[in-house]
Design an enzyme around this catalytic site. Structure first.
Site, PDB file in Angstrom:
ATOM      1  N   ASP A 173     -22.874 -61.416   9.662  1.00 43.75           N
ATOM      2  CA  ASP A 173     -24.158 -60.376   8.876  1.00 43.75           C
ATOM      3  C   ASP A 173     -24.729 -61.515   8.102  1.00 43.75           C
ATOM      4  OD1 ASP A 173     -25.661 -58.479   8.578  1.00 43.75           O
ATOM      5  OD2 ASP A 173     -24.852 -57.754   6.566  1.00 43.75           O
ATOM      6  N   THR A 185     -19.263 -50.663  10.077  1.00 45.41           N
ATOM      7  CA  THR A 185     -20.564 -51.150  10.393  1.00 45.41           C
ATOM      8  C   THR A 185     -21.069 -50.338  11.675  1.00 45.41           C
ATOM      9  OG1 THR A 185     -20.353 -53.502   9.625  1.00 45.41           O
ATOM     10  CG2 THR A 185     -22.175 -52.957  11.223  1.00 45.41           C
ATOM     11  N   LYS A 189     -17.753 -54.061   2.490  1.00 43.97           N
ATOM     12  CA  LYS A 189     -18.289 -54.103   3.533  1.00 43.97           C
ATOM     13  C   LYS A 189     -17.615 -53.898   4.601  1.00 43.97           C
ATOM     14  CE  LYS A 189     -22.668 -55.937   2.178  1.00 43.97           C
ATOM     15  NZ  LYS A 189     -23.970 -55.667   2.541  1.00 43.97           N
ATOM     16  N   GLU A 210     -32.156 -50.919  -3.505  1.00 41.61           N
ATOM     17  CA  GLU A 210     -33.336 -51.173  -3.814  1.00 41.61           C
ATOM     18  C   GLU A 210     -34.151 -50.042  -4.082  1.00 41.61           C
ATOM     19  OE1 GLU A 210     -34.445 -54.839  -0.922  1.00 41.61           O
ATOM     20  OE2 GLU A 210     -32.844 -53.669  -0.116  1.00 41.61           O
ATOM     21  N   GLU A 245     -27.622 -50.036   4.854  1.00 45.22           N
ATOM     22  CA  GLU A 245     -28.475 -51.392   5.049  1.00 45.22           C
ATOM     23  C   GLU A 245     -28.918 -51.471   6.523  1.00 45.22           C
ATOM     24  OE1 GLU A 245     -26.459 -54.677   2.101  1.00 45.22           O
ATOM     25  OE2 GLU A 245     -26.603 -54.969   4.106  1.00 45.22           O
ATOM     26  N   HIS A 296     -35.505 -58.632   0.289  1.00 44.98           N
ATOM     27  CA  HIS A 296     -34.227 -57.743  -0.183  1.00 44.98           C
ATOM     28  C   HIS A 296     -33.509 -58.943  -0.971  1.00 44.98           C
ATOM     29  CE1 HIS A 296     -30.492 -56.013   0.453  1.00 44.98           C
ATOM     30  NE2 HIS A 296     -29.830 -56.972   1.130  1.00 44.98           N
ATOM     31  N   GLN A 320     -18.307 -54.037  -3.844  1.00 40.82           N
ATOM     32  CA  GLN A 320     -18.999 -55.103  -3.800  1.00 40.82           C
ATOM     33  C   GLN A 320     -19.289 -56.000  -5.138  1.00 40.82           C
ATOM     34  OE1 GLN A 320     -22.588 -54.817  -1.642  1.00 40.82           O
ATOM     35  NE2 GLN A 320     -23.298 -57.076  -1.713  1.00 40.82           N
ATOM     36  N   ASP A 366     -25.424 -51.594   8.128  1.00 39.46           N
ATOM     37  CA  ASP A 366     -24.273 -52.194   7.382  1.00 39.46           C
ATOM     38  C   ASP A 366     -23.947 -51.324   6.195  1.00 39.46           C
ATOM     39  OD1 ASP A 366     -22.313 -54.148   7.307  1.00 39.46           O
ATOM     40  OD2 ASP A 366     -23.606 -55.244   5.663  1.00 39.46           O
ATOM     41  N   GLU A 416     -30.769 -52.424   9.349  1.00 32.92           N
ATOM     42  CA  GLU A 416     -30.729 -54.082  10.096  1.00 32.92           C
ATOM     43  C   GLU A 416     -30.927 -53.810  11.658  1.00 32.92           C
ATOM     44  OE1 GLU A 416     -27.547 -56.570   9.063  1.00 32.92           O
ATOM     45  OE2 GLU A 416     -26.997 -55.459   7.161  1.00 32.92           O
ATOM     46  N   ARG A 449     -21.316 -50.502  -3.115  1.00 33.20           N
ATOM     47  CA  ARG A 449     -21.985 -51.618  -3.958  1.00 33.20           C
ATOM     48  C   ARG A 449     -21.135 -51.676  -5.001  1.00 33.20           C
ATOM     49  NH1 ARG A 449     -25.356 -53.991  -0.932  1.00 33.20           N
ATOM     50  NH2 ARG A 449     -26.999 -52.838  -0.042  1.00 33.20           N
TER      51      ARG A 449
END
Length: 417
Positions: free
Chosen positions: A132, A263, A259, A364, A205, A139, A246, A239, A207, A243
């Site tokens: 990834d 996925t 993570k 975000e 996420e 971002h 992480q 993904d 993507e 948080r």
């Protein structure tokens, strides 16, 4: 091509359908009558049993002396087809366009078409390795400001190389698979010690994922200009990210358990050739200029993404704004001599833009939970709650006024085990 030279089809598919003959994505399907998994091609709201039709053509001497597509497509993943390489992928697309476009093939093809609602879709690729990347400057800037408010938002290497990490290929799942809330260690900045338990900051996420074929030998590398020979196609990718896990684990070696639990990817792989009209220049890499191995035909893709939670659209990120190209990411991935395997998958990293409504993660969108979103039912979200269903869709411009559908990736959060 212009609208007047675009291929047509004998099937009853509206010109504006996102899965018209300009798209023709590949997937893996089974049916109630035949549970064997095999390769299918979507046309409109139908699925073509590609291997069965290719076998008919082969036995009738209509496919020629090229690659044995029938054998490659009568397997439970796209990997055998990926191993045939770019010339075979191009030949296959031309042949599919012909048999779905020319009326003379109707009688031979029609028995091998299945209604979309009558098939079960499976993971299209047996994922070999998963990487990834982190290719959106917006971002990366937002994450830097949130996680490292006292330091520069972008690390000093960010504009010199495509940053990425190796993920866990065994937890890549197909759209529609539920996601169990992960557990792990977390420690807030004011907590005296870490605690263990379910993540309370579960995120998404948005993507694109790139499916790779044409294996290479260990110790060789792929240049930017050679990358399209290995970039088979594109999936929509989510993904999932814990948080809080992480944030506690990622220094000094980067993402790990935050993570690796899941996925999700779309069931359909859109061939790179279907996105020819969506190629756009990168936003610009002149300050600083990238090193020579990252130069070449480093094209971007004009892909429009939409993210919704429980039916409420929360973001519309634009992939055209990504700083790094998929060709550059693949070149960087192999520059140290790392080999490619058929079925490798790499993600673009979160697609985010400069405004709030183009941010591709809840981290975000809610600024780490401090500015919650309000959904249509009046409830608010800082991060995902159990029972939430996340849907990410994408499309790109095609030839003329065609729209190329990239499908969707859907996942529902289930309570921690």
């Amino acid at each position: 091509m212009t609208p007047t030279t675009r291929p047509t089809t004998w099937l009853d598919v509206a010109a504006e359908h996102p899965f018209g003959i300009d798209t023709l994505p590949y997937g893996v399907f089974s049916t109630a009558d035949d549970p064997v998994r095999r390769v299918g091609v979507r046309i409109g709201d139908l699925v073509l049993d590609a291997g069965a039709v290719a076998a008919v053509g082969r036995d009738a001497g209509l496919v020629g002396d090229g690659p044995d597509l029938a054998t490659a497509w009568q397997t439970p993943s796209l990997n055998a087809f990926l191993a045939l390489g770019r010339p075979a992928w191009t030949t296959a697309r031309q042949w599919l366009t012909e048999v779905l476009g020319q009326e003379v093939h109707r009688d031979g093809v029609s028995p091998h078409l299945h209604r979309l609602e009558e098939v079960t879709l499976h993971l299209p690729v047996e994922v070999a390795d998963y990487v990834d990347f982190y290719a959106s400057e917006d971002h990366a800037t937002n994450v830097g400001q949130i996680f490292r408010p006292d330091n520069a938002a972008l690390p000093p290497n960010w504009k010199h190389l495509p940053i990425g990490y190796h993920g866990r290929s065994g937890t890549v799942v197909v759209s529609g698979t539920d996601v169990v809330r992960p557990s792990g260690q977390r420690k807030g900045p004011n907590d005296p010690a870490p605690v263990f338990g379910p993540s309370i900051r579960l995120d998404i996420e948005a993507e694109l994922g790139y499916v790779v074929g044409g294996a290479t030998e260990l110790g060789t590398r792929v240049s930017v200009d050679e990358a399209p020979d290995h970039l088979f196609g594109v999936v929509v990718l989510n993904d999932w990210s814990a948080r809080d896990i992480q944030a506690w684990e990622y220094v000094p070696l980067g993402p790990f358990l935050g993570k690796s639990f899941a996925t999700s990817v779309s069931a359909w792989v859109t061939p790179l050739e279907a996105l020819a009209s969506a190629r756009v220049p990168l936003p610009g890499q002149s300050d600083p200029e990238v090193l020579p191995y990252l130069r070449g035909d480093a094209f971007g893709l004009d892909v429009h993404v939409e993210v919704s939670i429980d039916g409420t659209v929360v973001s519309r990120p634009e992939h055209a704004g990504m700083y790094w190209s998929p060709a550059q990411m693949l070149a960087h991935l192999t520059v140290n001599g790392a080999s490619l395997r058929d079925g490798d998958l790499f993600g673009s990293g979160t697609i985010s833009g400069p405004t709030r409504d183009t941010r591709g993660s809840l981290l975000e969108l809610t600024w780490n939970g401090t500015e919650p979103l309000t959904l249509q039912d009046g409830t608010t979200r800082g991060f995902l709650e159990d029972g939430d269903t996340v849907t990410i869709t994408a499309w790109a411009p095609g030839p003329g006024d065609a729209r190329i559908g990239l499908g969707e990736v859907v996942g529902t959060i289930r309570p921690s085990a």
